[in-house]
Design a protein around this motif. Structure first.
Motif, short mmCIF file in Angstrom:
data_model
loop_
_atom_site.label_atom_id
_atom_site.label_comp_id
_atom_site.label_asym_id
_atom_site.label_seq_id
_atom_site.Cartn_x
_atom_site.Cartn_y
_atom_site.Cartn_z
N THR A 157 -35.10 -48.88 11.70
CA THR A 157 -35.36 -47.68 12.48
C THR A 157 -36.80 -47.72 12.99
O THR A 157 -37.69 -48.28 12.35
CB THR A 157 -35.20 -46.39 11.65
OG1 THR A 157 -36.25 -46.33 10.68
CG2 THR A 157 -33.85 -46.35 10.94
N GLU A 214 -39.26 -44.69 14.10
CA GLU A 214 -39.20 -43.23 14.03
C GLU A 214 -40.55 -42.56 13.88
O GLU A 214 -40.81 -41.87 12.90
CB GLU A 214 -38.29 -42.81 12.88
CG GLU A 214 -38.60 -43.46 11.54
CD GLU A 214 -37.74 -42.89 10.42
OE1 GLU A 214 -37.71 -41.66 10.28
OE2 GLU A 214 -37.12 -43.68 9.68
N HIS A 246 -32.10 -46.12 3.52
CA HIS A 246 -33.32 -46.91 3.29
C HIS A 246 -32.84 -48.21 2.65
O HIS A 246 -32.88 -48.39 1.43
CB HIS A 246 -34.32 -46.15 2.41
CG HIS A 246 -34.83 -44.92 3.10
ND1 HIS A 246 -35.49 -43.91 2.46
CD2 HIS A 246 -34.80 -44.54 4.41
CE1 HIS A 246 -35.82 -42.96 3.33
NE2 HIS A 246 -35.41 -43.33 4.53
N ASP A 256 -29.01 -43.73 11.32
CA ASP A 256 -30.12 -42.85 10.94
C ASP A 256 -30.88 -42.53 12.22
O ASP A 256 -31.72 -43.31 12.66
CB ASP A 256 -31.02 -43.56 9.92
CG ASP A 256 -32.21 -42.71 9.51
OD1 ASP A 256 -32.21 -41.49 9.80
OD2 ASP A 256 -33.14 -43.26 8.88
N HIS A 293 -37.85 -48.23 8.73
CA HIS A 293 -37.34 -48.91 7.53
C HIS A 293 -36.08 -49.67 7.90
O HIS A 293 -35.47 -49.41 8.94
CB HIS A 293 -37.04 -47.87 6.44
CG HIS A 293 -36.18 -46.75 6.94
ND1 HIS A 293 -34.81 -46.82 7.00
CD2 HIS A 293 -36.50 -45.53 7.45
CE1 HIS A 293 -34.32 -45.69 7.50
NE2 HIS A 293 -35.33 -44.88 7.81
N GLU A 329 -36.12 -40.96 16.54
CA GLU A 329 -35.74 -42.09 15.67
C GLU A 329 -34.54 -42.81 16.25
O GLU A 329 -33.51 -42.21 16.52
CB GLU A 329 -35.39 -41.56 14.27
CG GLU A 329 -34.86 -42.64 13.34
CD GLU A 329 -34.68 -42.16 11.90
OE1 GLU A 329 -34.47 -40.94 11.71
OE2 GLU A 329 -34.77 -43.00 10.99
MN MN Z 1 -35.17 -43.15 9.00
#
Ligand code: MN
Ligand code: GLY
Ligand code: MN
Length: 474
Positions: free
Chosen positions: A415, A417, A393, A303, A386, A441
């Motif tokens: 992460t 971000e 997530h 992510d 997260h 991120e």
């Molecule tokens: Mn994220």
């Protein structure tokens, strides 16, 4: 199962066709399959789950195909809790942990077996292999997963029989995944949610195998971002869709898919947190916020976000905003280390951004007061990060004390971000700031003495981004 079409062109099957279809097939049972490298890790995960529910029967379904329209379905993606506990991705399956007298559990993986060629199911049934593709036989799955496998069509009867044998043994099932299986078991629904919570809790610390998969996801994602830079001129000539397609090609070539809908947000679309329409223009002079992640074949996802100057060079104002976000990310990442509170990285980033916003005169100071009141959120919008893993997530059902109120431990992956988003219609900022959105991120692994930035292969500072774009621009 998808509902069939009522207006198919064939009205029936002759006995002669049925007989013809049943004969002349080779035995394709595979005897060459061996234990998957994830299997010992999945066994450890099941042992941890077992220890949390002594004496209870646990049912973790994998899920079913979901209808898009009529007999058309969405691509199947197994429930992450099932994947984590089995290493398997089969649809219409379930892991069942049967309690033993000694407090442990026996594990059974229920699966759809191969279709017999002795009846018409294999070419007319709802899961017909001839149409849907070959499945593993139960014997094959046993060898690959290292788990006793059973026919899922007998699951309801098996569960009823074992419940009758050991009456009083409570059963829990993860709800919302397989309605038919849910209907077949009797549970105290109010206690089922705890099973899902524990499955989520148990994913917070990744094992070595999972960390290896997350590295693969991030490495593919880095290549996908580089692909996009190489195709920016084509995106300028078409739209954000070119960017989405470019990244998707990398995701499908190297992994299963994207781990979430790619956000390919050029210009003012960068201020829309969940912009996935990706149908806008890509204009030199504006920014491109690209938030995308490759999901591996084993379903672990990256992510990552980078905000790129489409022309290759930031304007002074874009750079001012970018640098503030970069500094906030630096502050957040410095707080990612074992023993730190999970919230520390978020608070460090948000404090930094609140300070900048006060300096710029966009929110009322002093900065600490603005932060305490959360005034910066008008422009920072989201939390700063997260957990990451099988789900973008990840651990989303975990209890607060195991997640946001917990302390960071080696093996956690999260992460960081931070972002700033100035809406195009925000009258509280000067007109030239409106429509600017920046997020950076990265995916961080907590190590024994700090963290490792798994996505550090991509540039982060404004200068490094410009240099990298110059090298890869196309
Ligand atoms: Mn994220
Ligand atoms: N791409 C979703 C997120 O950054 O959380
Ligand atoms: Mn993201």
């Amino acid at each position: 199962m998808a509902k069939g079409r009522k207006n198919g062109l064939y009205s029936g099957i002759s006995a002669e066709l049925s007989a013809l279809m049943r004969t002349g097939w080779e035995d394709t049972e595979r005897h060459d399959l061996t234990l998957d490298e994830q299997a010992p890790y999945a066994a450890e995960r099941r042992a941890a789950l077992s220890a949390r529910f002594p004496g209870e029967r646990l049912v973790v379904p994998s899920g079913n195909l979901k209808v898009r329209s009529n007999d058309d379905t969405y691509p199947f993606r197994a429930y992450s809790g099932y994947v984590h506990m089995t290493g398997d991705q089969a649809r219409d399956g379930a892991l069942v942990l049967e309690p033993r007298m000694d407090g442990g559990h026996d594990a059974y993986c229920y699966q759809l077996p191969r279709d017999s060629r002795d009846n018409d199911e294999f070419w007319t049934g709802p899961h017909a292999e001839l149409w849907m593709g070959r499945r593993r036989s139960l014997a094959e799955s046993e060898r690959v997963l290292g788990l006793a496998c059973r026919d899922v069509r007998a699951a309801a009867d098996d569960l009823a029989a074992s419940a009758a044998l050991a009456s009083g043994t409570p059963t829990r099932i993860v709800r919302g995944i397989d309605p038919a299986l849910e209907a077949a078991v009797t549970t105290d629904e109010s206690r089922d949610a705890e099973l899902e919570e524990v499955l989520s809790d148990l994913r917070a610390v990744k094992d070595d195998w999972e960390i290896g998969e997350l590295r693969k996801a991030v490495d593919s994602t880095v290549r996908g971002f580089t692909d996009v830079v190489g195709e920016l001129s084509k995106a300028i000539a078409s739209s954000e869709r070119w960017i989405e397609g470019t990244f998707f090609r990398r995701a499908r070539l190297e992994g299963n898919a994207v781990g979430y809908g790619s956000i390919c947000a050029a210009g003012e679309h960068a201020t829309i947190m969940h912009w996935t329409d990706n149908d806008g223009p890509v204009r030199p002079g504006e920014l491109l916020l690209l938030d995308a992640g490759v999901e591996t074949h084993t379903l672990y996802t990256a992510d990552v976000t980078r905000t790129l100057p489409i022309s290759g060079t930031f304007t002074p104002l874009q750079r001012t905003v970018y640098d503030a976000v970069y500094e906030a990310q630096e502050a957040g990442m410095a707080a990612v280390k074992p023993g730190a509170a999970y919230r520390d990285f978020h608070e460090a980033s948000q404090r930094h951004l609140a300070t900048r916003l006060v300096e710029w005169g966009f929110i009322e100071g002093p900065a600490e007061r603005a932060y305490e009141l959360g005034l910066q959120r008008r422009f920072t919008m989201a939390g700063t990060g997260h957990m990451l893993g099988l789900d973008v997530h990840d651990c989303a059902q975990a209890r607060n004390e195991e997640y946001v109120d917990a302390v960071l431990e080696p093996g956690m992956v999260l992460t960081v971000e931070p972002g700033l988003y100035f809406q195009p219609d925000d009258l509280t900022v000067p007109v030239e700031w409106r429509g600017i959105g920046v997020r950076i991120e990265d995916d961080l692994l907590v190590t024994s003495d700090g963290h490792e930035n798994l996505s550090g292969g991509l540039p982060r500072s404004a200068t490094d981004v410009e240099e990298w774009m110059a090298r890869h621009a196309g």
